[in-house]
Design a protein around this motif. Structure first.
Motif, PDB file in Angstrom:
ATOM      1  N   ALA A  70       7.198  -2.173   1.442  1.00 29.73           N
ATOM      2  CA  ALA A  70       6.739  -1.269   2.792  1.00 29.73           C
ATOM      3  C   ALA A  70       7.364   0.365   2.283  1.00 29.73           C
ATOM      4  N   ALA A  71       8.815   0.344   2.210  1.00 28.61           N
ATOM      5  CA  ALA A  71       9.352   1.519   1.813  1.00 28.61           C
ATOM      6  C   ALA A  71       8.936   1.889   0.259  1.00 28.61           C
ATOM      7  N   GLN A  72       8.504   1.121  -0.663  1.00 32.82           N
ATOM      8  CA  GLN A  72       7.949   1.818  -1.798  1.00 32.82           C
ATOM      9  C   GLN A  72       6.500   2.531  -1.666  1.00 32.82           C
ATOM     10  N   ARG A  73       5.781   1.730  -0.678  1.00 32.91           N
ATOM     11  CA  ARG A  73       4.465   2.223  -0.291  1.00 32.91           C
ATOM     12  C   ARG A  73       4.481   3.592   0.516  1.00 32.91           C
ATOM     13  N   TYR A  74       5.469   3.547   1.235  1.00 33.86           N
ATOM     14  CA  TYR A  74       5.960   4.912   2.148  1.00 33.86           C
ATOM     15  C   TYR A  74       6.218   6.102   1.169  1.00 33.86           C
ATOM     16  N   ILE A  75       7.143   5.681   0.173  1.00 30.30           N
ATOM     17  CA  ILE A  75       7.489   6.735  -0.952  1.00 30.30           C
ATOM     18  C   ILE A  75       6.304   7.309  -1.694  1.00 30.30           C
ATOM     19  N   GLU A  76       5.270   6.176  -2.156  1.00 27.95           N
ATOM     20  CA  GLU A  76       4.097   6.794  -2.771  1.00 27.95           C
ATOM     21  C   GLU A  76       3.218   7.665  -1.837  1.00 27.95           C
ATOM     22  N   ALA A  80       2.076  11.274  -2.587  1.00 26.37           N
ATOM     23  CA  ALA A  80       0.669  11.596  -2.393  1.00 26.37           C
ATOM     24  C   ALA A  80       0.284  12.787  -1.259  1.00 26.37           C
ATOM     25  N   ASN A  81       1.038  12.633  -0.185  1.00 25.94           N
ATOM     26  CA  ASN A  81       0.806  13.695   0.726  1.00 25.94           C
ATOM     27  C   ASN A  81       1.416  15.010   0.390  1.00 25.94           C
ATOM     28  N   ASN A  82       2.512  14.833  -0.624  1.00 33.46           N
ATOM     29  CA  ASN A  82       3.009  16.166  -0.925  1.00 33.46           C
ATOM     30  C   ASN A  82       2.198  16.780  -2.095  1.00 33.46           C
ATOM     31  N   VAL A  83       1.587  16.041  -2.780  1.00 31.50           N
ATOM     32  CA  VAL A  83       0.677  16.771  -3.946  1.00 31.50           C
ATOM     33  C   VAL A  83      -0.523  17.248  -3.021  1.00 31.50           C
ATOM     34  N   LEU A  84      -1.224  16.377  -2.216  1.00 28.64           N
ATOM     35  CA  LEU A  84      -2.308  17.110  -1.196  1.00 28.64           C
ATOM     36  C   LEU A  84      -2.261  18.405  -0.740  1.00 28.64           C
ATOM     37  N   ILE A 135     -12.885   8.819   5.847  1.00 29.64           N
ATOM     38  CA  ILE A 135     -11.878   8.505   5.232  1.00 29.64           C
ATOM     39  C   ILE A 135     -11.941   6.824   4.916  1.00 29.64           C
ATOM     40  N   PHE A 136     -11.710   6.558   3.660  1.00 31.73           N
ATOM     41  CA  PHE A 136     -11.891   5.379   3.257  1.00 31.73           C
ATOM     42  C   PHE A 136     -10.487   4.827   3.181  1.00 31.73           C
ATOM     43  N   ALA A 137     -10.408   3.526   3.625  1.00 31.60           N
ATOM     44  CA  ALA A 137      -9.070   2.931   3.618  1.00 31.60           C
ATOM     45  C   ALA A 137      -9.202   1.410   3.386  1.00 31.60           C
ATOM     46  N   SER A 138      -8.320   0.804   2.750  1.00 30.95           N
ATOM     47  CA  SER A 138      -8.472  -0.781   2.204  1.00 30.95           C
ATOM     48  C   SER A 138      -7.296  -1.508   3.026  1.00 30.95           C
ATOM     49  N   VAL A 139      -7.668  -2.765   3.038  1.00 29.41           N
ATOM     50  CA  VAL A 139      -6.758  -3.642   3.847  1.00 29.41           C
ATOM     51  C   VAL A 139      -5.118  -3.541   3.244  1.00 29.41           C
ATOM     52  N   ASP A 140      -5.012  -3.368   1.856  1.00 30.96           N
ATOM     53  CA  ASP A 140      -4.069  -3.387   1.106  1.00 30.96           C
ATOM     54  C   ASP A 140      -3.054  -2.046   1.821  1.00 30.96           C
ATOM     55  N   MET A 141      -3.783  -1.115   2.248  1.00 30.26           N
ATOM     56  CA  MET A 141      -2.863  -0.089   2.878  1.00 30.26           C
ATOM     57  C   MET A 141      -2.243  -0.351   4.148  1.00 30.26           C
ATOM     58  N   LEU A 142      -2.731  -1.204   4.920  1.00 30.38           N
ATOM     59  CA  LEU A 142      -2.345  -1.687   6.367  1.00 30.38           C
ATOM     60  C   LEU A 142      -1.326  -2.844   6.230  1.00 30.38           C
ATOM     61  N   GLU A 143      -1.002  -3.366   5.142  1.00 28.41           N
ATOM     62  CA  GLU A 143      -0.269  -4.468   4.951  1.00 28.41           C
ATOM     63  C   GLU A 143       1.308  -4.090   5.089  1.00 28.41           C
ATOM     64  N   TYR A 144       1.984  -4.837   5.602  1.00 33.48           N
ATOM     65  CA  TYR A 144       3.739  -4.339   5.642  1.00 33.48           C
ATOM     66  C   TYR A 144       4.369  -5.788   5.909  1.00 33.48           C
TER      67      TYR A 144
END
Length: 144
Positions: A70-76, A80-84, A135-144
């Motif tokens: 979850a921490a790794q996904r948060y960093i990613e 991505a937010n910073n890029v956007l 906004i498209f989301a996948s189930v993988d984004m919500l896993e923790y």
């Protein structure tokens, strides 16, 4: 007190000692059996506790792995937010440049141009002019 007057025979004494010895022997056997049961109970408790420790260590390891993921996904996502945000700032700057060109055309060329106001994205990012897009989301984004 008649027995106190009469001398005890050796057979009476032997029987009494035999009874005392028999009671002592039974008590010793009972104590040994009780101690054996107590040791077995403690051994079972120790085994149960060792099993519980193992289970908790396994759960702890799994939770640590999920936290790391979850921490790794948060960093990613933060990256991505910073890029956007950087892209939004760049696009806002371009839009301002285009609006200044429109102002110049309006003043020099006499054209009547409607120039939209551009909100400051840092002050009010929720008011950025943009098209409403799903906004498209996948189930993988919500896993923790």
């Amino acid at each position: 007190m008649a027995s106190a007057q009469r001398p005890a025979s050796s057979s009476d004494s032997d029987r009494r000692y035999a009874n005392i010895d028999e009671r002592k022997r039974k008590r010793m056997l009972s104590n040994r059996e009780s101690a054996r049961r107590s040791r077995m109970r403690k051994q079972k408790q120790l085994g149960d506790l060792a099993e519980e420790v193992s289970t908790l260590q396994k759960e702890n390891s799994q939770i640590s792995e999920r936290i790391s993921a979850a921490a790794q996904r948060y960093i990613e996502m933060q990256s991505a937010n910073n890029v956007l945000r950087a892209q939004a700032m760049e696009l806002t700057d371009r839009l301002r440049s285009l609006n200044s060109v429109l102002h110049i055309m309006e003043e020099v060329g006499g054209y009547d141009v409607v120039i939209p106001e551009i909100p400051d994205p840092l002050l009010e990012p929720w008011q950025l002019p943009c098209l409403i897009q799903p906004i498209f989301a996948s189930v993988d984004m919500l896993e923790y």
